[in-house]
Scaffold this motif. Structure first.
Motif, short mmCIF file in Angstrom:
data_model
loop_
_atom_site.label_atom_id
_atom_site.label_comp_id
_atom_site.label_asym_id
_atom_site.label_seq_id
_atom_site.Cartn_x
_atom_site.Cartn_y
_atom_site.Cartn_z
N LYS A 21 0.80 -1.23 0.00
CA LYS A 21 0.00 0.00 0.00
C LYS A 21 0.83 1.28 0.00
CE LYS A 21 -3.90 -2.25 0.24
NZ LYS A 21 -4.50 -2.62 -1.03
N ALA A 23 3.45 1.23 5.31
CA ALA A 23 2.38 0.50 4.62
C ALA A 23 2.89 -0.17 3.34
CB ALA A 23 1.23 1.45 4.28
N PRO A 29 -6.40 -6.99 12.28
CA PRO A 29 -6.73 -5.85 11.42
C PRO A 29 -8.05 -5.17 11.77
CG PRO A 29 -6.11 -7.77 10.10
CD PRO A 29 -6.31 -8.24 11.51
N CYS A 58 -9.13 -1.45 9.89
CA CYS A 58 -9.31 -1.08 8.47
C CYS A 58 -8.41 -1.94 7.59
CB CYS A 58 -9.08 0.41 8.25
SG CYS A 58 -7.42 0.92 7.77
N GLY A 59 -7.29 -2.38 8.13
CA GLY A 59 -6.46 -3.36 7.44
C GLY A 59 -5.44 -2.79 6.47
N TYR A 60 -5.52 -1.49 6.23
CA TYR A 60 -4.71 -0.90 5.16
C TYR A 60 -3.21 -1.03 5.42
CZ TYR A 60 -3.65 2.41 1.38
OH TYR A 60 -3.20 3.01 0.23
N CYS A 61 -2.81 -0.92 6.67
CA CYS A 61 -1.37 -0.97 6.99
C CYS A 61 -0.87 -2.39 7.21
CB CYS A 61 -1.07 -0.15 8.24
SG CYS A 61 -1.63 -0.96 9.77
N SER A 76 -0.56 -5.31 5.59
CA SER A 76 0.43 -6.00 4.74
C SER A 76 1.82 -5.57 5.17
CB SER A 76 0.23 -5.62 3.27
OG SER A 76 -1.01 -6.06 2.81
#
Lengths: 165, 762
Positions: A35, A45, A92, A94-97, A99
Motif C-alpha cells: 500500500k 504501509a 486488522p 481497516c487493514g490498510y497498513c 500488509s
C-alpha cells in the motif's frame, strides 16, 4: 530496463529508473496488497522484502533493485505463521497498513526468532497503524515468536533469497 | 441531540418480502411507503426486480450459504460481522455458512451513512425482526416438508428442527417455492430474542473481513483499475476557498515521460475552487508533474490566516456571554453568577488535528452509458452523491458510487469531496480517471478537526455550595459546512447549531443552574472545511467538562470520584429513558464505582506518578455509551514529558453484539484518545495546515503503547455504539492524572512538555 525477481519470478520493467518500486509492483504487476501511505518511508504501509530485509518500497527507486529478490505480501502465499496469528488475534481493523506490518514482523522473526517485547517495539515502531491495533500486533508477534524456531523459519526470506528453502 | 433524521429509517412502515428468486431465497425490506405506491407484484416478483431497500437484504442459496448484504462502510469496525450476527442469530443460522457483501449505491435505494457509532444501535431492532421473519418462513416451509406442525419447530445450525426430525435450510430452499410478505404490523410483533436464547450475539466470533486483510486481497478504493484509465494528481491551491487560477506553466512537466497534460477544473458545486489536475500514464509521472507544474493564483481571502488568529477569535467569542446559541438552559445561571461569592474560570483549547487516514483519499471515475460511476471508499454516499451530480451537471439518478473497503474512515470519508475533482477531470478528458492524492495533498485538503476554545465558569455561594456551571464552546462546525439541513434550533430559538460539535456539553451531571452556548467560529469556517473527526464534539467538550469537573472537585477538597458520584444522582432529565438510556446517570455512577475498585484508586504511587479519572457518555444523550477511564501517568519534572503507563477503561454499551469487535474498537479509540492527548496536533499557517506528513506529524506508535485494561459492563440492555466513545475520556483522564502527579493543570490539547513545565507549581 530493469530485471529483478518478484515473489520468486524473474521479471523485467521498463519503468523510469527513478520510479519507486511501490508503483511498479502495484500498477505494472498488479499486486495491490502493498500500500501507498506517506511516500516518505515513514509509515511502513509499503513494506516489502528486498533480498530478505524489510524496505519501504515507496522510496526505493527501481534502479536500485536490479537482480534483487523482492517479496511482497502476496509472496507469503497466505502460509506465513504470522498471517495465521493475525487472524487468530483478530488484528486488522481497516487493514490498510497490515500488509506492511506483517512484512515488517516477518523480517524481524527471520533474523530474531524470539524477540523481547522491547525488540518488537523498537522494530515495529516504524510502522504506523492509524486504527491503533498495536496491542494486537504485538501479541500476534509474541505468539508466533513463542512457537518453535523451525515454524518461523519455514518462511525465512533470507534463505529464500539465497535459493535455499 | 438530533441524530441524522434521514438515517432513522422507519422500518415499522416498511413491509418485509421473502421470496424464491432464481434458485435461492431472497429476503428484504420493501422500499419506503411512498415508493411502494408504484411497486406492484408479489414478493418474488418485487425481489427479482430489485424493488427493495438496500438497508439489509440477505439471501440463502441451495447450498445453504447465507449472504448478508451490508449497506454500511467497512472501515475497520467489522460492522458487517456485527450486523450479520444479529440476522444470523435470529434465523438460527450456522455462522460458518454466513458471508457478507458491501453493496454499491444506487440513489433510489435509500440513505447511506456510516458514522456516529450508530450502525449497531440503529440496525439492532430491524435486523432482529428481519431475521425473525426469515426464521418464521423457513419454519413454515420446513414443517411442511417434514410433515410436522410449525409450532413444534425451531431453528438451529441452519436446520429446522422438530423433535428428532430436521431439514437443512439448503434443502428447504431447494424444495420450496416460497412467497411471503410481512406487513409492517406483523414485523413489529417480532421481539428480539431473549438474551438467554441467543446463539451468536454476545458470543465470541471472528470478523468476516479479517482474512482478506492479512494477505493483501482486501480491495480498497486506491486498488481500483478501470479499463483505459488515466492517472491524475491534484495541485492543491493555497486556500481552501476562493483561490482562482490565473496561469499555468507546465513547461517543466513536459519532459516527464508519460505526462499527458493538465486540466483547470470548473466546479459548479463549488467544492473545489482554483483546482488544477495533472494527468499521466502512470501515477508516479503524475506525482512528478504535480511537482514540476507552476500554477499562479489569485489568492482566497484566508491566505494569511494562522492558528492563533482562529484561536483568538474563539477566545473572544467564548468569553462574550451573549455569543452563540443556547443548547442547555437550566435554572438561571446569570443570577447564580450575580449571587456567587466565589467563582472559577478556566479556558480549554484544542489545536487542529488531522484525520491522516492511512489510505490517502482517492477516487476513480468513469462515465459510461450516460451514468457517472464513482469508485471509492466513502462513509456517507448519500451526502456527496448529489454534489457529484451537481458538479458534473447530471441528475442524481445518473450517479452511482461503488463502495470498497476504506483504508481508514475516522470521519474523513464522511466528506466525499475528493470524488469531485476526479469526476470533473474524467468528464473533461472523456476518459476514465483515477485521481490519487499524495499524502501531502491529502493533508492539505483534509477537513481537519477544528481548533476549539471553551470558556468554563463555575459559581459557589457563601456556604461553598456549587451553584452552577456556564459553558461556552467555540469551534468550526462540520455540519454547517457540509450538511446544514441537519442543524437543529437552539433552546432560545436564536439560531441553529451543529449538534455534533456541542454534544457532550449536555452531560449527565445534575446541576441546579447550567448553561451551554454553542458558538460557531466564523474564521475557522472560512479558512477550512471543518471535519467530523472520530468522537467529533465530545472529543473537545469532554476535554473541557471532565478537566473542569476535576478542578471543581479539587477546589472543594473532594476526591474527584466522590465528587462526580455526588453529581450523578440520576434525577430529572438525568434519570434516562427506556430502552436506550435506561438507568441514566446511575449507569455512569456504576462504571465509576467499578473503575475505582478495579484500579485500586487512592493507592500510594511513586513520586511524580498519578492517576486521573474522567467519564463520558458517548456521542449523544439519545444514544449513550457510559464510560470511565483512569490514566496512570508519570511526569518527568525536568523535561515536562508525560509517560502514560496504563489506561483502564470500563464501558457500558448495553448488549455487546460482537465482543471482540467491541474490544478492538475500544482499544483503538482509547489509543486515539492518547494520541490526541499527547502526540497529535497541527496548526494553520498562511491559511493551510503546517504539518503535511509524518516527518512532523507524529501519531502514536508502538513504542508509546501503554498497558490497556478494558472491560465492559455485562448487561442485556439495548446496544448503543462503540466506534468513538472510548476516545472521549482519555485526554482529560491524562490531564487529571498529571495534576495528581505533580500539581500542574494543563488546559490545552495536545499536552506539550513545555505546557506541563509552565504549569508546575513553583
Amino acid at each position: 530496463m530493469i530485471e529483478f525477481s518478484l515473489n520468486g519470478k524473474k521479471i523485467t520493467s521498463d519503468a523510469e529508473a527513478d520510479t519507486p518500486l511501490l508503483w511498479v509492483i502495484r500498477d505494472e504487476f498488479g499486486l495491490k496488497g502493498t500500500k501507498f501511505g506517506c511516500g516518505i518511508a515513514m509509515c511502513g504501509a509499503c513494506t516489502v522484502h528486498f533480498n530478505g530485509s524489510p524496505v519501504r518500497s515507496c522510496s526505493l527507486p527501481i534502479s536500485a533493485i536490479a537482480n534483487a529478490e523482492i517479496r511482497t505480501i502476496e509472496g507469503l502465499d497466505n502460509q506465513h505463521p504470522l498471517q495465521k496469528a493475525w487472524v487468530e488475534h483478530q488484528v486488522p481493523q481497516c487493514g490498510y497498513c497490515q500488509s506492511g506490518q506483517i512484512m515488517q514482523a516477518a523480517g524481524l522473526l527471520a533474523t530474531n526468532a524470539d524477540p523481547s517485547e522491547e525488540e518488537i517495539e523498537a522494530y515495529m515502531s516504524g510502522n504506523l497503524c492509524r486504527c491503533m491495533t498495536y496491542a494486537r500486533i504485538k501479541e500476534a508477534i509474541q505468539d508466533v515468536a513463542g512457537q518453535s524456531e523451525s515454524v518461523v523459519q519455514i518462511y525465512n526470506p533470507k534463505r529464500d533469497a539465497q535459493g535455499v528453502s | 441531540m438530533t441524530r441524522l433524521r434521514k438515517d432513522k429509517i422507519e422500518h415499522s412502515r416498511r413491509r418485509f418480502l421473502i421470496g424464491s428468486v432464481g434458485s435461492g431465497l431472497l429476503m428484504a425490506f420493501a422500499p419506503s411507503i411512498n415508493a411502494l405506491e408504484v411497486v406492484t407484484g408479489g414478493a418474488s416478483e418485487q425481489l427479482a426486480a430489485k424493488s427493495f431497500s438496500p438497508t439489509v437484504w440477505f439471501e440463502i442459496d441451495t447450498q445453504g450459504k447465507i449472504l448478508v448484504n451490508i449497506a454500511r462502510a467497512e472501515m475497520g469496525q467489522h460492522v458487517g460481522t456485527a450486523i450479520a450476527r444479529i440476522v444470523a442469530d435470529e434465523l438460527g443460522a450456522d455462522w460458518n455458512n454466513v458471508e457478507i457483501k458491501h453493496v454499491d449505491t444506487d440513489p433510489k435505494w435509500g440513505y447511506m451513512v456510516t458514522g456516529g457509532s450508530w450502525s449497531v444501535f440503529q440496525t439492532y431492532v430491524p435486523m432482529s425482526q428481519a431475521g425473525a421473519a426469515g426464521r418464521t418462513v423457513l419454519i413454515e416451509a420446513g414443517a411442511k416438508l417434514l410433515g410436522v406442525n410449525p409450532k413444534d419447530c425451531s431453528t438451529h445450525n441452519s436446520h429446522v428442527v422438530a423433535g428428532d426430525k430436521s431439514i437443512s435450510f439448503a434443502e428447504i430452499v431447494k424444495n420450496g417455492k416460497i412467497e411471503r410478505t410481512f406487513s409492517p404490523e406483523e414485523l413489529a410483533k417480532f421481539e428480539p430474542k431473549s438474551p438467554a436464547s441467543r446463539q451468536l450475539i454476545a458470543k465470541p466470533s471472528q470478523a468476516l473481513d479479517i482474512p482478506a486483510k492479512t494477505n493483501g486481497t482486501a480491495q480498497y478504493g486506491i486498488d481500483i483499475e478501470l479499463e483505459g484509465m488515466v492517472f491524475a494528481r491534484p495541485v492543491i491551491p493555497p486556500t481552501r476557498h476562493g483561490s482562482k487560477v490565473t496561469s499555468v506553466d507546465d513547461s517543466a512537466a513536459k519532459s516527464i515521460k508519460g505526462y499527458q497534460g493538465y486540466e483547470i477544473l470548473t466546479d459548479p458545486s463549488d467544492t473545489v475552487q482554483g483546482w488544477v489536475t495533472v494527468l499521466a500514464d502512470t501515477y508516479y509521472a503524475a506525482v512528478k508533474a504535480g511537482n514540476a507544474i507552476e500554477v499562479k493564483y489569485d489568492l482566497g481571502e484566508t491566505a494569511n490566516v494562522s492558528e492563533q488568529d482562529i484561536i483568538s477569535q474563539g477566545e473572544t467569542l467564548a468569553k462574550d456571554k451573549t455569543s452563540g446559541t443556547l443548547v442547555v438552559e437550566k435554572g438561571d445561571i446569570a443570577k447564580a453568577a450575580q449571587n456567587a461569592k466565589t467563582s472559577l474560570e478556566s479556558v480549554y483549547k484544542t489545536s487542529s488535528v488531522l484525520h491522516f487516514t492511512m489510505e490517502p483519499v482517492n477516487a476513480a471515475v468513469e462515465f459510461k452509458d450516460g451514468v457517472c460511476h464513482v469508485h471509492c471508499g466513502n462513509q456517507w454516499q448519500s451526502l456527496f452523491l448529489p454534489v457529484v451530480a451537481k458538479a458534473v451537471g447530471m441528475s442524481d439518478d445518473k450517479v452511482i458510487i461503488h463502495q470498497y473497503y476504506l483504508g481508514g474512515g475516522f470521519g474523513r470519508r464522511l466528506a466525499g469531496d475528493y470524488m469531485i475533482p476526479a469526476a470533473l477531470t474524467a468528464q473533461a478528458i472523456g476518459k476514465p480517471v483515477k485521481l490519487v492524492f499524495t499524502r501531502e495533498d491529502d493533508t492539505r485538503f483534509d477537513c481537519v478537526r477544528s481548533p476549539s476554545v471553551q470558556q468554563m465558569n463555575a459559581y459557589w455561594d457563601g456556604d461553598d455550595k456549587l451553584l452552577g456551571i456556564e459553558h461556552g464552546a467555540a469551534a468550526g462546525w462540520p455540519t454547517m459546512a457540509m450538511a446544514p439541513a441537519f442543524m437543529p434550533e437552539g433552546v432560545d430559538k436564536k439560531g441553529k447549531f451543529d449538534p455534533f460539535s456541542i454534544a457532550g456539553a449536555d452531560h449527565w451531571y445534575t446541576l441546579k443552574n447550567h448553561r451551554v452556548r454553542a458558538i460557531n467560529n466564523p474564521l475557522a469556517q472560512k479558512t477550512f472545511v471543518p471535519g467530523w473527526l472520530r468522537a467529533v464534539g465530545p472529543g473537545w467538550t469532554g476535554w473541557a467538562v471532565e478537566s473542569f469537573m476535576d478542578e471543581i472537585a479539587h477546589k472543594q477538597y473532594m476526591d474527584p470520584i466522590d465528587f462526580r458520584l455526588s453529581m450523578l444522582d440520576a434525577s430529572g432529565k438525568n434519570a434516562g429513558e427506556a430502552p436506550v438510556s435506561v438507568g441514566g446517570a446511575k449507569r455512569l455512577a456504576k462504571v465509576l464505582t467499578d473503575i475505582r475498585s478495579q484500579t485500586n484508586w487512592g493507592q500510594t504511587l511513586p513520586k511524580n506518578q498519578g492517576m486521573g479519572i474522567a467519564i463520558s457518555s458517548g456521542q449523544e444523550r439519545d444514544m449513550p455509551t457510559w464510560g470511565a477511564c483512569v490514566a496512570h501517568v508519570e511526569v518527568d519534572v525536568e523535561s515536562g514529558k508525560v509517560k502514560v503507563h496504563k489506561l483502564t477503561g470500563v464501558l457500558d454499551c448495553g448488549t455487546v453484539v460482537h465482543p471482540d469487535g467491541a474490544l478492538a474498537q475500544t482499544q483503538g479509540s482509547m489509543l486515539w484518545g492518547l494520541s490526541l492527548a499527547l502526540f497529535e496536533g497541527t496548526e494553520f499557517t498562511k491559511g493551510q495546515v503546517k504539518d503535511t506528513n509524518l516527518d512532523t506529524y507524529t501519531p502514536l506508535r508502538m513504542n508509546n503503547l501503554p498497558d490497556l485494561d478494558i472491560s465492559f459492563v455485562q448487561n442485556t440492555e439495548f446496544p448503543t455504539g462503540l466506534g468513538e466513545p472510548g476516545l472521549i475520556a482519555v485526554a482529560p483522564a491524562i490531564a487529571n492524572a498529571i495534576f495528581n502527579a505533580v500539581g500542574a493543570r494543563v488546559r490545552d490539547l495536545p499536552i506539550t512538555p513545555e505546557a506541563v513545565l509552565a504549569a508546575m507549581p513553583s
